[in-house]
Design a protein around this motif. Structure first.
Motif, PDB file in Angstrom:
ATOM      1  N   VAL A   1       0.970  -1.230   0.028  1.00  0.00           N
ATOM      2  CA  VAL A   1       0.065  -0.071   0.002  1.00  0.00           C
ATOM      3  C   VAL A   1       0.922   1.181   0.121  1.00  0.00           C
ATOM      4  N   ALA A   2       0.777   2.056  -1.040  1.00  0.00           N
ATOM      5  CA  ALA A   2       1.509   3.421  -1.236  1.00  0.00           C
ATOM      6  C   ALA A   2       1.100   4.697  -0.341  1.00  0.00           C
ATOM      7  N   PRO A   3       1.940   5.484  -0.053  1.00  0.00           N
ATOM      8  CA  PRO A   3       1.654   6.561   0.549  1.00  0.00           C
ATOM      9  C   PRO A   3       0.853   7.451  -0.556  1.00  0.00           C
ATOM     10  N   GLU A   4      -0.006   8.507  -0.119  1.00  0.00           N
ATOM     11  CA  GLU A   4      -0.787   9.295  -0.980  1.00  0.00           C
ATOM     12  C   GLU A   4      -0.010   9.642  -2.298  1.00  0.00           C
ATOM     13  N   ASN A   5       1.254  10.298  -1.855  1.00  0.00           N
ATOM     14  CA  ASN A   5       1.949  10.947  -3.009  1.00  0.00           C
ATOM     15  C   ASN A   5       2.636   9.937  -4.055  1.00  0.00           C
ATOM     16  N   PHE A   6       2.579   8.786  -3.710  1.00  0.00           N
ATOM     17  CA  PHE A   6       3.136   7.562  -4.582  1.00  0.00           C
ATOM     18  C   PHE A   6       1.918   6.735  -5.184  1.00  0.00           C
TER      19      PHE A   6
END
Length: 801
Positions: free
Chosen positions: A382-387
């Motif tokens: 699960v990626a952070p928002e900016n990724f």
């Protein structure tokens, strides 16, 4: 890490080429894999990303839907009468990726579909930013120049062009399907359908069984990797966008996983208890401050949660729930900088720019587990928002995707046993030209039909089942719109396209099949409806055995420093290359003229996966010549137990009235439509370009037409004259340069035509016309499946053959 000579730019071709160079054991299949890794990114439609990609059902689709106004579906109009076509959103030379998201919730997703009329995209998907609200941003798309890594990945592995999100909704419902197979607590129509993001969250947790619990019960290793969870750990400013999981791990909202026991969350709660009283006291000196009530509520909630944890410590939870917690919330806590940002400075011409970036390794634990041989059987990343690829953040996700691939391919022993699935939760507000297949309204004979044993009520939401208000909509829950999916593995190499219908439950169906084989016992989700199991495949048609084939790597991609180029785009102008089309433009297109304003796909074809479809659609007048009876079938003569069921959408009139069907493998359905003013016109859409036009009138000739398919790729067209007059019949090719065929069929006699489609790789598009019967016409188009891989449509690819 993210810029300059050592960054993403130089890694794009290297990572993919390394993946292609690592071979599994000869003779192995996907069932020999040991790891399945999912990365679900955010909010992009298929056309928006891959509409220009060679060999997929994109902007060159030759049999795309025609709207009620007669325009092709690619020309969308708004209530003011303005018409726009898709236009390119340059990711580097405009600020397109910095213009935030478009509407993408239950109400506007349902409204865009407009009961199958599919014509309200411009009105309901307008940007909420006043500056951009007059721009047709929903029609924007990117191409290979904008998304080089994604296109290179598709060229190297397998891209799925009939992959739909699960529901006509936003992120959370679609991710609930992804992890659990449903959006209902119980699988019946009376259970609430959680179609809004706000229906399930920390304050309204879910209690049904998610698929990780199935894995835990079966003793299958699994983890959900993220840098940090979203329940609340004290991030400030830009930290959450770079370091949190963007609430994209929906398991945080399931009660059995106990997210509140996170140590980082508990530290934050204790800090609130220590610091908020003084802040509240200071604010109370300024009566009327609206923050006072909010801070007090936050303080009480923190105290309540800490008291509950103290009364029942983590080690007193049932062992299974402790395991669920640890695995679902695997973070990078062992990286000392995992909660920190750093600053990067660079030159944009003569201007000094600054951008913040994670200081730590946001894939630390995933990287460690791969390097140490501890990657579980099933992983979700699960990626952070900016990724995350979400349009609300700049499109930095290419780096994250490439880094996940790089980690997996750095260890050849891991990669040669791994299946990596890149998928997207929903389309945001971005247009896709293929209307999704949906479940018919239960109990409504005019809405369509399904095979016996399929209950569509669980796939439908009525007005009575929703809170009253302007946002309530009666609709099928899904399928939603097409979203990208690429499957990278040693058994899905070669730049293939797969055109079987999939949705997010297909990921779970794949795990069922894969793990049942591994464990030699049934592994199954209890939540996936019979309708979805009928119309959505299990991904297994994507894979091919490896027998030592040489796979050539894709061409190198753009080597500019990617993150830097995306950040620079923040300071560019908004895209302005869209054109309001005038009546002359539209009339020229309808008349068959050239359309320079329409986007074009890359020319050429690509190999296509063998898919187990044996689809049929025919029709005939009833004895009284008052109704046309439609017959739809999903045969199982060619593929036996592996044959797939299929959905169909049938448009039945000039007002875009339509019906939805789901036909189980080996079954056939019949349905009658009344003639209107003595005439009928039906258009049938099925998977992978399957298309039928069925037109005529009460005085039709008594010509009975049947089609069948042979394993050698021959399409058999059987004609029978059931009348008392001789009929002159012409079979006219529409796309593949075959010569017309003619036959005179005496009364009571028949004629058979074996159509050799080898020159068109099994694709066909022809009309059957009867001389003197001006209203009668049958058009047949699609692809004949043989069980062997083939190629994408050469007519769509503009190759001429």
């Amino acid at each position: 890490m993210l810029t300059g000579a050592g960054g993403l730019a130089n890694m794009l071709p290297e990572t993919i080429q390394r993946a292609l160079a690592i071979n599994p054991a000869p003779g192995s299949t996907y069932l020999d894999a040991e790891h399945v890794v999912f990365l679900m990114q955010e909010n992009r439609s298929f056309d928006h990303c891959f509409g220009t990609l060679k060999g997929v059902r994109g902007f060159n689709d030759p049999r795309a839907l025609k709207l009620e106004n007669g325009n092709p579906v690619f020309l969308q109009s708004n209530a003011a009468g303005e018409t726009y076509a898709p236009f390119r959103m340059d990711i580097k030379d405009t600020k397109a990726t910095w213009m935030s998201a478009l509407p993408h919730s239950w109400a506007d997703q349902v409204d865009a579909r407009n009961n199958g009329k599919y014509d309200r995209w411009l009105d309901v998907k307008r940007s909420g930013n006043r500056e951009y609200s007059r721009m047709p941003l929903t029609m924007g798309y990117y191409n290979r120049e904008d998304l080089p890594f994604y296109y290179a990945l598709a060229d190297a592995f397998t891209v799925c062009d009939q992959h739909f999100c699960s529901s006509l909704t936003g992120t959370t419902p679609n991710r609930l399907y992804f992890w659990t197979g449903t959006i209902r607590q119980e699988q019946h129509a009376q259970a609430k359908a959680n179609v809004w993001n706000s229906d399930v969250d920390y304050h309204k947790p879910a209690h049904w069984k998610a698929f990780p619990e199935v894995l835990e019960e079966q003793g299958v290793s699994w983890k959900i990797y993220q840098n940090e969870i979203s329940v609340g750990v004290g991030f400030e400013g830009e930290e959450d966008a770079w370091l949190g999981n963007f609430t994209d791990n929906s398991i945080e909202w399931f009660s059995r996983y106990h997210v509140e026991y996170s140590e980082a969350h508990q530290r934050y709660l204790k800090k609130l208890v220590d610091t908020l009283p003084a802040e509240i006291a200071a604010l109370e000196k300024q009566p009327g401050d609206k923050r006072i009530a909010r801070y007090k509520a936050t303080l009480e909630k923190a105290k309540e949660t800490l008291a509950r944890i103290a009364a029942k410590p983590f080690d007193t939870l049932p062992p299974e729930e402790q395991a669920l917690h640890r695995k679902a919330f695997t973070t990078n806590e062992k990286d000392p900088a995992y909660h920190q940002l750093t600053t990067l400075q660079y030159k944009d011409g003569d201007t000094e720019r600054t951008v913040q970036l994670p200081k730590g390794d946001i894939l630390h634990q995933f990287r460690q587990d791969v390097q140490n041989g501890q990657l579980p059987t099933v992983s979700w990343v699960v990626a952070p928002e900016n990724f995350s690829d979400h349009p609300g953040a700049p499109w930095y996700g290419a780096w994250y995707l490439s880094e996940v691939m790089d980690i997996l391919t750095q260890n050849p022993e891991v990669w040669k046993k791994t299946i990596f699935i890149l998928t997207y939760d929903e389309n945001d507000g971005y247009f896709d030209h293929v209307p999704p297949f949906v479940a018919p309204r239960p109990g409504d004979a005019a809405a369509g039909k399904v095979s016996a044993g399929i209950d569509t009520s669980v796939e439908y939401v009525t007005m009575d089942a929703q809170a009253p208000g302007d946002d309530a909509r009666e609709s099928a829950i899904g399928l939603g719109y097409r979203v990208p999916m690429i499957v990278a593995s040693p058994w899905s190499r070669g730049g293939y396209v797969n055109s079987q219908v999939f949705d997010h439950t297909s990921d779970l169906q794949f795990l069922e099949k894969f793990l049942s084989h591994k464990l030699r016992k049934k592994v199954a989700s209890e939540n996936i409806s019979a309708w979805r199991r009928t119309v959505c495949g299990d991904l297994t048609s994507i894979f091919r055995p490896y027998n030592g084939e040489k796979i050539h790597p894709p061409a190198s991609v753009n080597k500019e420093a990617f993150i830097e180029s995306v950040h620079k785009a923040k300071f560019r102008e908004a895209p302005a290359n869209f054109t309001k089309l005038d009546a002359k433009d539209i009339a020229s297109l309808k008349a068959g003229g050239s359309a320079p304003f329409l986007p074009k796909q890359e020319p050429g074809i690509r190999p296509s996966c063998a898919i187990p479809y044996e689809l049929h659609a025919n029709a005939k007048l009833d004895a009284g010549r008052k109704n046309i009876t439609l017959e739809l079938a999903a045969g199982n003569q060619l593929f036996g137990a592996t044959a797939a069921g299929a959905p169909f959408t049938v448009y039945t009139g000039s007002q875009m009235q339509n019906r939805s069907y789901a036909v189980a493998a080996g079954d056939r359905l019949t349905d009658a439509c009344a003639l209107q003013d003595g005439k009928y016109a039906l258009t049938v859409y099925g998977p992978n370009g399957f298309y039928r036009e069925i037109k005529g009138a009460a005085n039709d000739p008594a010509l009975v037409i049947a089609t069948s398919y042979k394993k050698n790729g021959i399409l058999m067209l059987d004609l029978r004259n059931a009348g008392n007059k001789m009929l002159e019949v012409e079979i006219r090719d529409n796309a593949y340069n075959s010569k017309p065929l003619h036959a005179k069929i005496a009364a009571g006699k028949g004629a058979a035509f074996p159509l050799d489609l080898s020159k068109s790789h099994g694709w066909y598009d022809f009309n059957v016309i009867v001389k003197g019967a001006g209203d009668f016409e049958r058009r047949y188009a699609g692809h004949v499946e043989t069980g062997a891989h083939s190629y994408s449509d050469p007519y769509m690819g503009m190759t001429g053959s």
